[in-house]
Design an enzyme around this catalytic site. Structure first.
Site, PDB file in Angstrom:
ATOM      1  N   VAL A   9       0.865  -1.175   0.000  1.00 38.21           N
ATOM      2  CA  VAL A   9       0.000   0.000   0.000  1.00 38.21           C
ATOM      3  C   VAL A   9       0.901   1.224   0.000  1.00 38.21           C
ATOM      4  CG1 VAL A   9      -2.035  -1.041   1.082  1.00 38.21           C
ATOM      5  CG2 VAL A   9      -0.200  -0.160   2.525  1.00 38.21           C
ATOM      6  N   SER A  10       0.331   2.384  -0.320  1.00 36.95           N
ATOM      7  CA  SER A  10       1.158   3.569  -0.543  1.00 36.95           C
ATOM      8  C   SER A  10       1.572   4.304   0.720  1.00 36.95           C
ATOM      9  CB  SER A  10       0.420   4.543  -1.476  1.00 36.95           C
ATOM     10  OG  SER A  10       0.194   3.933  -2.723  1.00 36.95           O
ATOM     11  N   SER A  11       0.871   4.083   1.825  1.00 35.61           N
ATOM     12  CA  SER A  11       1.201   4.813   3.051  1.00 35.61           C
ATOM     13  C   SER A  11       0.922   3.961   4.280  1.00 35.61           C
ATOM     14  CB  SER A  11       0.391   6.112   3.145  1.00 35.61           C
ATOM     15  OG  SER A  11      -0.976   5.822   3.351  1.00 35.61           O
TER      16      SER A  11
END
Length: 203
Positions: A9-11
């Site tokens: 996931v990105s964060s």
């Protein structure tokens, strides 16, 4: 032959559980996961995965974009997987498990992935073009406000919203700008900007 999963996931605020569930259903034996943007090729768990895999292993991801943000990045990672003699399985693409011939399965798998990459890249370009056209139209009508500032009440980053509120609170207490900058680790220009905006708003 071992099935190895990769999730991303990105964060740190985003959740990996959905991807974990899909990978477990695919019967992977080990999962590597990152909470970093796909544009960062130095993702630590991705590098661990690439070092870990052996010939005939199958690397499983829920969607192709979990590997990277664009065609170039995805191709680079795919090449590293292939150089190890491993193959890639994308869960939201057609399965080729029923094909017994390993070489044919690899060939068809690569063709499907290349087509998917081409389609995904075109979709991203179209989205960017529509966004550009929308911004131009909004500018012509005088309605374009741009992205929210990093440190503002409308910031999309929760931590930066909190920092903004602390800056406002310290300004109201007449704390010197240099002190605010040092204590909150933000640029003095940011503090000056927030101070000036509040002065303008109070007029």
């Amino acid at each position: 032959m071992t099935k190895i999963g990769y999730a991303r996931v990105s964060s740190r605020e985003q959740n990996l559980e959905r991807q974990f569930e899909l990978l477990k259903k695919a019967e992977v034996k080990k999962i590597f996961s990152d909470k970093l943007s796909g544009k960062d090729n130095n993702r630590p768990k991705l590098q661990e995965l690439l070092n870990y895999i052996r010939e005939d292993d199958i690397i499983v991801v829920s969607e192709l974009d979990r590997l990277g943000r664009n065609n170039k990045e995805i191709t680079s990672i795919m090449n590293q997987i292939q150089d190890k003699g491993a193959t890639l399985e994308i869960l939201n693409l057609p399965s080729l498990n029923g094909i017994q011939d390993d070489n044919l399965r690899r060939l068809l798998n690569n063709l499907i992935i290349e087509l998917f990459k081409y389609t995904a890249e075109n979709e991203r370009k179209q989205i960017r073009e529509r966004q550009r056209q929308g911004i131009e139209l909004a500018k012509e009508k005088g309605k374009y406000k741009g992205r929210p500032l990093a440190y503002s009440a409308d910031s999309t980053d929760k931590q930066k919203r909190v920092t903004y509120e602390k800056i406002v609170e310290m300004l109201e207490k007449d704390v010197p700008i240099t002190q605010i900058s040092k204590e909150l680790d933000v640029a003095r220009n940011t503090v000056y900007r927030i101070r000036d905006e509040r002065k303008e708003g109070a007029r």
